[in-house]
Each structure stands twice: as C-alpha cells, then as structure tokens.
Design a protein around this motif. Structure first.
Motif, PDB file in Angstrom:
ATOM      1  N   ASN A  25     -23.522 -86.166 -15.309  1.00 20.65           N
ATOM      2  CA  ASN A  25     -22.175 -85.770 -15.723  1.00 20.65           C
ATOM      3  C   ASN A  25     -22.182 -85.319 -17.179  1.00 20.65           C
ATOM      4  O   ASN A  25     -23.030 -85.745 -17.954  1.00 20.65           O
ATOM      5  CB  ASN A  25     -21.208 -86.962 -15.587  1.00 20.65           C
ATOM      6  N   ARG A  26     -21.221 -84.522 -17.513  1.00 24.08           N
ATOM      7  CA  ARG A  26     -21.031 -84.131 -18.916  1.00 24.08           C
ATOM      8  C   ARG A  26     -20.409 -85.300 -19.666  1.00 24.08           C
ATOM      9  O   ARG A  26     -19.699 -86.116 -19.070  1.00 24.08           O
ATOM     10  CB  ARG A  26     -20.093 -82.939 -18.994  1.00 24.08           C
ATOM     11  N   PRO A  27     -20.609 -85.364 -20.978  1.00 27.47           N
ATOM     12  CA  PRO A  27     -19.928 -86.406 -21.750  1.00 27.47           C
ATOM     13  C   PRO A  27     -18.412 -86.219 -21.679  1.00 27.47           C
ATOM     14  O   PRO A  27     -17.927 -85.096 -21.656  1.00 27.47           O
ATOM     15  CB  PRO A  27     -20.456 -86.216 -23.174  1.00 27.47           C
ATOM     16  N   LYS A  28     -17.696 -87.323 -21.631  1.00 28.42           N
ATOM     17  CA  LYS A  28     -16.243 -87.286 -21.474  1.00 28.42           C
ATOM     18  C   LYS A  28     -15.502 -87.742 -22.729  1.00 28.42           C
ATOM     19  O   LYS A  28     -14.283 -87.834 -22.718  1.00 28.42           O
ATOM     20  CB  LYS A  28     -15.843 -88.158 -20.284  1.00 28.42           C
ATOM     21  N   SER A  29     -16.241 -88.053 -23.788  1.00 31.66           N
ATOM     22  CA  SER A  29     -15.613 -88.462 -25.047  1.00 31.66           C
ATOM     23  C   SER A  29     -16.522 -88.051 -26.196  1.00 31.66           C
ATOM     24  O   SER A  29     -17.709 -87.793 -26.015  1.00 31.66           O
ATOM     25  CB  SER A  29     -15.379 -89.980 -25.072  1.00 31.66           C
ATOM     26  N   ILE A  30     -15.951 -88.020 -27.377  1.00 30.00           N
ATOM     27  CA  ILE A  30     -16.742 -87.708 -28.578  1.00 30.00           C
ATOM     28  C   ILE A  30     -17.817 -88.771 -28.778  1.00 30.00           C
ATOM     29  O   ILE A  30     -18.946 -88.469 -29.150  1.00 30.00           O
ATOM     30  CB  ILE A  30     -15.818 -87.597 -29.812  1.00 30.00           C
ATOM     31  N   TYR A  31     -17.470 -90.017 -28.503  1.00 33.57           N
ATOM     32  CA  TYR A  31     -18.425 -91.120 -28.643  1.00 33.57           C
ATOM     33  C   TYR A  31     -19.633 -90.897 -27.734  1.00 33.57           C
ATOM     34  O   TYR A  31     -20.774 -91.069 -28.156  1.00 33.57           O
ATOM     35  CB  TYR A  31     -17.714 -92.434 -28.323  1.00 33.57           C
ATOM     36  N   GLN A  32     -19.399 -90.503 -26.492  1.00 37.15           N
ATOM     37  CA  GLN A  32     -20.503 -90.231 -25.567  1.00 37.15           C
ATOM     38  C   GLN A  32     -21.358 -89.074 -26.065  1.00 37.15           C
ATOM     39  O   GLN A  32     -22.586 -89.121 -25.999  1.00 37.15           O
ATOM     40  CB  GLN A  32     -19.961 -89.938 -24.162  1.00 37.15           C
ATOM     41  N   LYS A  33     -20.720 -88.027 -26.577  1.00 35.66           N
ATOM     42  CA  LYS A  33     -21.466 -86.895 -27.126  1.00 35.66           C
ATOM     43  C   LYS A  33     -22.356 -87.349 -28.275  1.00 35.66           C
ATOM     44  O   LYS A  33     -23.513 -86.937 -28.369  1.00 35.66           O
ATOM     45  CB  LYS A  33     -20.518 -85.795 -27.623  1.00 35.66           C
ATOM     46  N   LEU A  34     -21.815 -88.181 -29.133  1.00 35.09           N
ATOM     47  CA  LEU A  34     -22.579 -88.679 -30.273  1.00 35.09           C
ATOM     48  C   LEU A  34     -23.782 -89.495 -29.807  1.00 35.09           C
ATOM     49  O   LEU A  34     -24.903 -89.293 -30.287  1.00 35.09           O
ATOM     50  CB  LEU A  34     -21.690 -89.523 -31.176  1.00 35.09           C
ATOM     51  N   LEU A  35     -23.577 -90.405 -28.868  1.00 36.07           N
ATOM     52  CA  LEU A  35     -24.671 -91.266 -28.415  1.00 36.07           C
ATOM     53  C   LEU A  35     -25.716 -90.505 -27.598  1.00 36.07           C
ATOM     54  O   LEU A  35     -26.874 -90.890 -27.567  1.00 36.07           O
ATOM     55  CB  LEU A  35     -24.133 -92.454 -27.623  1.00 36.07           C
ATOM     56  N   ARG A  36     -25.303 -89.432 -26.935  1.00 36.55           N
ATOM     57  CA  ARG A  36     -26.238 -88.635 -26.134  1.00 36.55           C
ATOM     58  C   ARG A  36     -26.999 -87.602 -26.952  1.00 36.55           C
ATOM     59  O   ARG A  36     -27.994 -87.055 -26.473  1.00 36.55           O
ATOM     60  CB  ARG A  36     -25.473 -87.928 -25.011  1.00 36.55           C
ATOM     61  N   LYS A  37     -26.573 -87.333 -28.176  1.00 35.35           N
ATOM     62  CA  LYS A  37     -27.174 -86.288 -28.993  1.00 35.35           C
ATOM     63  C   LYS A  37     -28.686 -86.522 -29.135  1.00 35.35           C
ATOM     64  O   LYS A  37     -29.126 -87.601 -29.510  1.00 35.35           O
ATOM     65  CB  LYS A  37     -26.508 -86.255 -30.368  1.00 35.35           C
ATOM     66  N   GLY A  38     -29.459 -85.489 -28.788  1.00 43.16           N
ATOM     67  CA  GLY A  38     -30.908 -85.577 -28.889  1.00 43.16           C
ATOM     68  C   GLY A  38     -31.576 -86.241 -27.696  1.00 43.16           C
ATOM     69  O   GLY A  38     -32.783 -86.471 -27.701  1.00 43.16           O
ATOM     70  N   SER A  39     -30.814 -86.566 -26.671  1.00 47.87           N
ATOM     71  CA  SER A  39     -31.373 -87.230 -25.493  1.00 47.87           C
ATOM     72  C   SER A  39     -31.106 -86.378 -24.256  1.00 47.87           C
ATOM     73  O   SER A  39     -29.986 -85.925 -24.041  1.00 47.87           O
ATOM     74  CB  SER A  39     -30.722 -88.605 -25.325  1.00 47.87           C
ATOM     75  N   THR A  40     -32.134 -86.154 -23.462  1.00 47.59           N
ATOM     76  CA  THR A  40     -31.959 -85.395 -22.217  1.00 47.59           C
ATOM     77  C   THR A  40     -32.149 -86.266 -20.980  1.00 47.59           C
ATOM     78  O   THR A  40     -31.770 -85.884 -19.892  1.00 47.59           O
ATOM     79  CB  THR A  40     -32.962 -84.220 -22.157  1.00 47.59           C
ATOM     80  N   ILE A  41     -32.748 -87.433 -21.167  1.00 48.64           N
ATOM     81  CA  ILE A  41     -33.015 -88.355 -20.063  1.00 48.64           C
ATOM     82  C   ILE A  41     -32.265 -89.657 -20.310  1.00 48.64           C
ATOM     83  O   ILE A  41     -32.263 -90.192 -21.414  1.00 48.64           O
ATOM     84  CB  ILE A  41     -34.535 -88.653 -19.946  1.00 48.64           C
ATOM     85  N   LEU A  42     -31.643 -90.167 -19.269  1.00 44.56           N
ATOM     86  CA  LEU A  42     -30.940 -91.444 -19.330  1.00 44.56           C
ATOM     87  C   LEU A  42     -31.919 -92.553 -18.955  1.00 44.56           C
ATOM     88  O   LEU A  42     -32.492 -92.539 -17.865  1.00 44.56           O
ATOM     89  CB  LEU A  42     -29.750 -91.429 -18.365  1.00 44.56           C
ATOM     90  N   ASN A  43     -32.136 -93.471 -19.870  1.00 39.68           N
ATOM     91  CA  ASN A  43     -33.019 -94.618 -19.643  1.00 39.68           C
ATOM     92  C   ASN A  43     -32.209 -95.903 -19.627  1.00 39.68           C
ATOM     93  O   ASN A  43     -31.098 -95.959 -20.139  1.00 39.68           O
ATOM     94  CB  ASN A  43     -34.054 -94.728 -20.777  1.00 39.68           C
ATOM     95  N   ASP A  44     -32.809 -96.944 -19.092  1.00 43.35           N
ATOM     96  CA  ASP A  44     -32.259 -98.303 -19.146  1.00 43.35           C
ATOM     97  C   ASP A  44     -30.931 -98.477 -18.418  1.00 43.35           C
ATOM     98  O   ASP A  44     -30.194 -99.416 -18.706  1.00 43.35           O
ATOM     99  CB  ASP A  44     -32.100 -98.768 -20.606  1.00 43.35           C
ATOM    100  N   HIS A  45     -30.625 -97.603 -17.481  1.00 42.45           N
ATOM    101  CA  HIS A  45     -29.391 -97.783 -16.699  1.00 42.45           C
ATOM    102  C   HIS A  45     -29.766 -98.623 -15.474  1.00 42.45           C
ATOM    103  O   HIS A  45     -29.945 -98.130 -14.371  1.00 42.45           O
ATOM    104  CB  HIS A  45     -28.809 -96.427 -16.310  1.00 42.45           C
ATOM    105  N   GLN A  46     -29.923 -99.910 -15.747  1.00 41.58           N
ATOM    106  CA  GLN A  46     -30.337-100.889 -14.743  1.00 41.58           C
ATOM    107  C   GLN A  46     -29.506-102.134 -14.937  1.00 41.58           C
ATOM    108  O   GLN A  46     -29.227-102.530 -16.073  1.00 41.58           O
ATOM    109  CB  GLN A  46     -31.822-101.220 -14.919  1.00 41.58           C
ATOM    110  N   CYS A  47     -29.112-102.756 -13.819  1.00 38.27           N
ATOM    111  CA  CYS A  47     -28.317-103.978 -13.937  1.00 38.27           C
ATOM    112  C   CYS A  47     -28.967-105.126 -13.178  1.00 38.27           C
ATOM    113  O   CYS A  47     -29.742-104.921 -12.250  1.00 38.27           O
ATOM    114  CB  CYS A  47     -26.891-103.749 -13.426  1.00 38.27           C
TER     115      CYS A  47
END
Length: 192
Positions: A25-47
C-alpha cells in the motif's frame, strides 16, 4: 501519532504470521512517509502467536472498539481479573483504536498485560507496528528471534525523543551547528 497514522499502511497478517517483502500500500500519512523514506522492503512485520483461548477472547472484541476484557462474554473473562471487578485493569485484553495513540510499548505484547491487540485484525501488534509506534524508521532491522526483537523495541528510548534530547544537550553545551542540523532535519518534511 495515532495508531492509524502509524500503521494503517501495513499489510494484513494473521495470528503468528510474518510478512516480509515489498510494500503493498501507499503511505497514508506524513508519518508513514517519513518512516518509509529510504526503505523499499518491509521487514519485521511478524507477530506473536496467540494460543486458542486468547485468540478466542480477541475474536470476541469488537473491531476498533478499544474494548478490553470487561467486554468479553462471561465464559471468556479471565477469572482472576473478574474477581477484581470491572473497573480494575480494564485495558487488559484491549484492542487498539485507530483514532487513539498506542499505550506503552511493552517488551512482550501479551494481551493479559495491556492494550496490544490490533484495531481490526485478530492478533497482537507486530514487531514492525511496535517499532513504528516508537518512531523507528522502516529501514531499521531488528536482530534475533521474535522475543528478542520485541524486547529491543520495548526497552528502547524512542528515536525521535532521543534525537530531541541530544539536540537540547548540544544546545546547552553551546554547539553552534545544532540549529543547522535541526533545520536540515525539518527540511525533510517539506519533500514529503
């Protein structure tokens, strides 16, 4: 940041599952854009995986309600909490709400100890979701097993807080370059 500002762009996972890969998904907030900056792969999304009884409790909590154990059917209420009365520890087995903020990020997202259940999905928050709540950028990869990664985040000083404290200490020590660094950091938000 609200829970929605922090994690609403992350892909759905089920109880105990891991997702690692490209963002869906695209970022839905400025905060998400900031935290995603420079990252193309999502890691550690494990529960963590909830056992059958706790999963049953989670399933009975209305999505995005913020409800906790007091909203459970009588047969699913933890007996030791029920003995203490409805007003005691009412955030335990609690769902997060999109419009609210995260409670304290713990070293282990155990429903018995607090509000750690995803607003809509029947699971506890993931390592990445707890990292987002603390302000870790998505390109920060945690090491170790699942328990160790949760612990690293729960014991950490949130990076935005550490940065601000560091700047203030440098100001007090007379560092003339700190203002320039702060302005450079703020300029990142303009590009978002």
């Amino acid at each position: 940041m609200t829970v929605k500002d922090s994690i609403s762009d992350l892909p759905e996972i089920i109880n105990g599952e891991t997702y690692q890969g490209k963002y869906q998904n695209r970022p839905k907030s400025i905060y998400q854009k900031l935290l995603r900056k420079g990252s193309t792969i999502l890691n550690d999304h494990q529960c963590s995986k909830l056992g059958p009884l706790n999963l049953e409790r989670v399933i009975h909590l209305e999505p995005n309600s913020g409800n906790g154990w007091t909203s459970l059917p009588e047969n699913l209420k933890p007996r030791n909490l029920a003995k203490l009365g409805k007003n005691s520890y009412n955030n335990r087995f609690g769902r997060l709400r999109w419009e609210y903020i995260f409670n304290t990020i713990m070293t282990k997202p155990e429903p018995y100890w607090g509000r750690v259940i995803h607003p809509e999905q029947n699971r506890v928050y993931s390592v990445r979701e707890s990292a987002r709540a603390q302000g870790f950028p998505d390109n920060f990869k945690f090491e170790g097993n699942l328990t160790e990664r949760y612990k690293q985040i729960g014991n950490a000083v949130p990076p935005p807080l550490a940065r601000s404290i560091g700047w203030e200490i440098r100001r007090l020590l007379g560092d003339k370059k700190v203002e320039e660094e702060i302005n450079e950091y703020k300029s990142k938000f303009i590009d978002l």
